[in-house]
Motif scaffolding. Structure first.
Motif, PDB file in Angstrom:
ATOM      1  N   THR A 212     -23.234   5.997   6.721  1.00 49.70           N
ATOM      2  CA  THR A 212     -22.898   5.677   8.117  1.00 49.70           C
ATOM      3  C   THR A 212     -23.384   6.735   9.111  1.00 49.70           C
ATOM      4  N   ARG A 213     -24.192   7.668   8.656  1.00 49.54           N
ATOM      5  CA  ARG A 213     -24.669   8.729   9.540  1.00 49.54           C
ATOM      6  C   ARG A 213     -25.490   8.168  10.706  1.00 49.54           C
ATOM      7  N   PHE A 214     -26.181   7.052  10.457  1.00 45.38           N
ATOM      8  CA  PHE A 214     -27.033   6.463  11.494  1.00 45.38           C
ATOM      9  C   PHE A 214     -26.234   6.091  12.743  1.00 45.38           C
ATOM     10  N   ILE A 215     -24.928   5.913  12.596  1.00 46.40           N
ATOM     11  CA  ILE A 215     -24.102   5.478  13.724  1.00 46.40           C
ATOM     12  C   ILE A 215     -24.045   6.535  14.824  1.00 46.40           C
ATOM     13  N   TYR A 216     -24.010   7.808  14.450  1.00 49.10           N
ATOM     14  CA  TYR A 216     -23.946   8.873  15.460  1.00 49.10           C
ATOM     15  C   TYR A 216     -25.234   9.684  15.532  1.00 49.10           C
ATOM     16  N   ASP A 217     -26.305   9.134  14.938  1.00 47.71           N
ATOM     17  CA  ASP A 217     -27.603   9.817  14.971  1.00 47.71           C
ATOM     18  C   ASP A 217     -28.676   8.822  15.409  1.00 47.71           C
ATOM     19  N   PRO A 218     -28.655   8.423  16.688  1.00 44.06           N
ATOM     20  CA  PRO A 218     -29.592   7.391  17.162  1.00 44.06           C
ATOM     21  C   PRO A 218     -31.035   7.868  17.177  1.00 44.06           C
ATOM     22  N   ASP A 219     -31.952   6.920  17.030  1.00 48.39           N
ATOM     23  CA  ASP A 219     -33.377   7.217  17.137  1.00 48.39           C
ATOM     24  C   ASP A 219     -34.071   6.017  17.772  1.00 48.39           C
ATOM     25  N   ALA A 220     -35.398   6.032  17.751  1.00 52.15           N
ATOM     26  CA  ALA A 220     -36.153   4.950  18.395  1.00 52.15           C
ATOM     27  C   ALA A 220     -35.852   3.591  17.778  1.00 52.15           C
ATOM     28  N   PHE A 221     -35.578   3.580  16.469  1.00 54.28           N
ATOM     29  CA  PHE A 221     -35.308   2.312  15.800  1.00 54.28           C
ATOM     30  C   PHE A 221     -34.009   1.671  16.301  1.00 54.28           C
ATOM     31  N   SER A 222     -33.096   2.485  16.814  1.00 57.95           N
ATOM     32  CA  SER A 222     -31.857   1.934  17.362  1.00 57.95           C
ATOM     33  C   SER A 222     -32.165   0.955  18.484  1.00 57.95           C
ATOM     34  N   PHE A 223     -33.070   1.353  19.363  1.00 60.09           N
ATOM     35  CA  PHE A 223     -33.448   0.481  20.491  1.00 60.09           C
ATOM     36  C   PHE A 223     -34.272  -0.704  20.007  1.00 60.09           C
ATOM     37  N   VAL A 224     -35.181  -0.450  19.051  1.00 61.10           N
ATOM     38  CA  VAL A 224     -36.047  -1.524  18.545  1.00 61.10           C
ATOM     39  C   VAL A 224     -35.212  -2.625  17.900  1.00 61.10           C
ATOM     40  N   VAL A 225     -34.273  -2.238  17.041  1.00 59.52           N
ATOM     41  CA  VAL A 225     -33.441  -3.225  16.366  1.00 59.52           C
ATOM     42  C   VAL A 225     -32.569  -3.977  17.369  1.00 59.52           C
ATOM     43  N   ALA A 226     -32.037  -3.258  18.348  1.00 60.28           N
ATOM     44  CA  ALA A 226     -31.214  -3.908  19.373  1.00 60.28           C
ATOM     45  C   ALA A 226     -32.034  -4.927  20.160  1.00 60.28           C
ATOM     46  N   ALA A 227     -33.276  -4.579  20.486  1.00 64.56           N
ATOM     47  CA  ALA A 227     -34.138  -5.501  21.230  1.00 64.56           C
ATOM     48  C   ALA A 227     -34.443  -6.749  20.405  1.00 64.56           C
ATOM     49  N   LEU A 228     -34.744  -6.559  19.128  1.00 66.51           N
ATOM     50  CA  LEU A 228     -35.009  -7.709  18.259  1.00 66.51           C
ATOM     51  C   LEU A 228     -33.763  -8.589  18.124  1.00 66.51           C
ATOM     52  N   ALA A 229     -32.610  -7.948  17.984  1.00 63.90           N
ATOM     53  CA  ALA A 229     -31.363  -8.703  17.862  1.00 63.90           C
ATOM     54  C   ALA A 229     -31.043  -9.441  19.153  1.00 63.90           C
ATOM     55  N   GLY A 230     -31.308  -8.809  20.295  1.00 59.91           N
ATOM     56  CA  GLY A 230     -31.076  -9.473  21.573  1.00 59.91           C
ATOM     57  C   GLY A 230     -31.938 -10.716  21.731  1.00 59.91           C
ATOM     58  N   THR A 231     -33.189 -10.621  21.317  1.00 60.27           N
ATOM     59  CA  THR A 231     -34.082 -11.782  21.369  1.00 60.27           C
ATOM     60  C   THR A 231     -33.584 -12.897  20.465  1.00 60.27           C
ATOM     61  N   ALA A 232     -33.215 -12.531  19.227  1.00 60.95           N
ATOM     62  CA  ALA A 232     -32.719 -13.530  18.279  1.00 60.95           C
ATOM     63  C   ALA A 232     -31.423 -14.162  18.777  1.00 60.95           C
ATOM     64  N   GLY A 233     -30.556 -13.353  19.380  1.00 60.83           N
ATOM     65  CA  GLY A 233     -29.285 -13.871  19.873  1.00 60.83           C
ATOM     66  C   GLY A 233     -29.460 -14.891  20.979  1.00 60.83           C
ATOM     67  N   MET A 234     -30.346 -14.624  21.929  1.00 58.58           N
ATOM     68  CA  MET A 234     -30.557 -15.563  23.023  1.00 58.58           C
ATOM     69  C   MET A 234     -31.237 -16.841  22.533  1.00 58.58           C
ATOM     70  N   LEU A 235     -32.173 -16.702  21.590  1.00 56.30           N
ATOM     71  CA  LEU A 235     -32.785 -17.900  21.011  1.00 56.30           C
ATOM     72  C   LEU A 235     -31.739 -18.739  20.285  1.00 56.30           C
TER      73      LEU A 235
END
Length: 313
Positions: A212-235
């Motif tokens: 669970t370390r990724f939860i408090y250690d954000p990186d570029a992939f945090s934004f990338v995954v969120a963007a992909l999820a946002g696209t999938a969610g709206m579709l």
């Protein structure tokens, strides 16, 4: 196919039926004169191809039928009709690509309301995630993600930006901010209680947590995954594929980040709290930006498709 039910004043019935008769993609028009009692008027029933649904609803609202009468729409699970099949073929575009903006606005309005149920789900999800981050248990984290209802107000913000409806935007922002604030505050109290019971310890919070370390250690992939999820969610929302929303929910680190920030704050681990807050903000921003962009692209493509169909027709 969609099933359209319209209650219209008797003096507007001809206007409504005229609209439905000249719309490409309609079938099974039925008029029951004087059937409506509250409000008084005629009942008009019609099946409409999903591709033609948004245009029909927009026309009915422009005519003021939603104020003088009533307009409701239901999804048809099964339709055995050659006329319905023909209507779907004649309607411009593809049903899977059609966006019912009125339906989307109504759905996001309901999901973005700051209700007791919304707060309860968000609080419970955050407390489950708190257990997951302290125990370094990925299964609990996934469960908390699935329980969290935060995509509703996020979708509301995206819809409000595209449709330019400030009231929906304001309602969604309030639900998002107040919801997370309340959930994190409750989780701080929950963490202190668990610490007093000896179920949470300093060693667990401060120790290495590889799962669970990724939860408090954000990186570029945090934004990338969120963007992909946002696209999938709206579709998922616009195509009525609600099952895909579960996958979206367990793809983004919003609830776990809020939970870890609350737990870390209660143990005065401010570096972790700040890292989790960054993770939360990155995910929220990615979802809103990608979701809004998805709706804008869908809107542009659908308009282009309709213009092409009108020229060829």
């Amino acid at each position: 196919m969609l099933h359209l039910r319209v209650i219209t004043p008797a003096d507007r019935t001809a206007e409504v039926t005229g609209l439905l008769e000249r719309t490409v993609g309609t079938a099974h028009l039925v008029v029951l004169e004087g059937a409506a009692r509250d409000p008084r008027g005629d009942l008009v029933l019609c099946d409409v191809a999903r591709e033609a649904g948004d245009a029909v609803l927009s026309e009915l609202r422009a005519m003021g039928i939603d104020k003088s009468g009533s307009v409701s729409v239901d999804e048809i699970g099964l339709s055995l009709s050659a006329r319905a099949d023909r209507a779907e073929k004649e309607a411009p575009g593809e049903a899977a690509d059609a966006v019912l903006w009125e339906q989307l606005s109504d759905a996001t309005h309901e999901e973005s309301t700051l209700s007791v149920t919304y707060l309860a789900f968000l609080m419970l999800a955050t407390m489950i995630a708190a257990c997951g981050v302290v125990l370094d248990n990925a299964i609990l984290i996934v469960g908390a993600m699935a329980v969290g209802p935060e995509f509703g107000p996020l979708a509301g913000i995206c819809t409000a930006l595209v449709r330019r409806t400030p009231r929906l935007a304001w309602r969604s922002v309030i639900a998002l901010i107040a919801g997370f604030a309340a959930a994190m505050l409750v989780t701080v109290g929950f963490s202190l209680l668990m610490d007093a019971l000896g179920l949470f310890t300093d060693e667990q919070v401060e120790g290495d947590r590889p799962n669970t370390r990724f939860i408090y250690d954000p990186d570029a992939f945090s934004f990338v995954v969120a963007a992909l999820a946002g696209t999938a969610g709206m579709l998922s929302l616009t195509s009525a594929k609600s099952g895909a929303l579960v996958g979206v929910a367990i793809s983004v680190t919003t609830v776990p980040a809020a939970a870890n920030a609350a737990v870390a704050f209660s143990y005065r681990e401010y570096a972790q709290a700040w890292g989790s807050t960054e993770q939360l903000l990155l995910n929220l921003a990615g979802i809103v930006l990608a979701g809004t962009a998805t709706l804008l692209v869908q809107k542009a493509l659908w308009r282009r498709s309709r213009r092409r169909a009108q020229r060829t027709g």
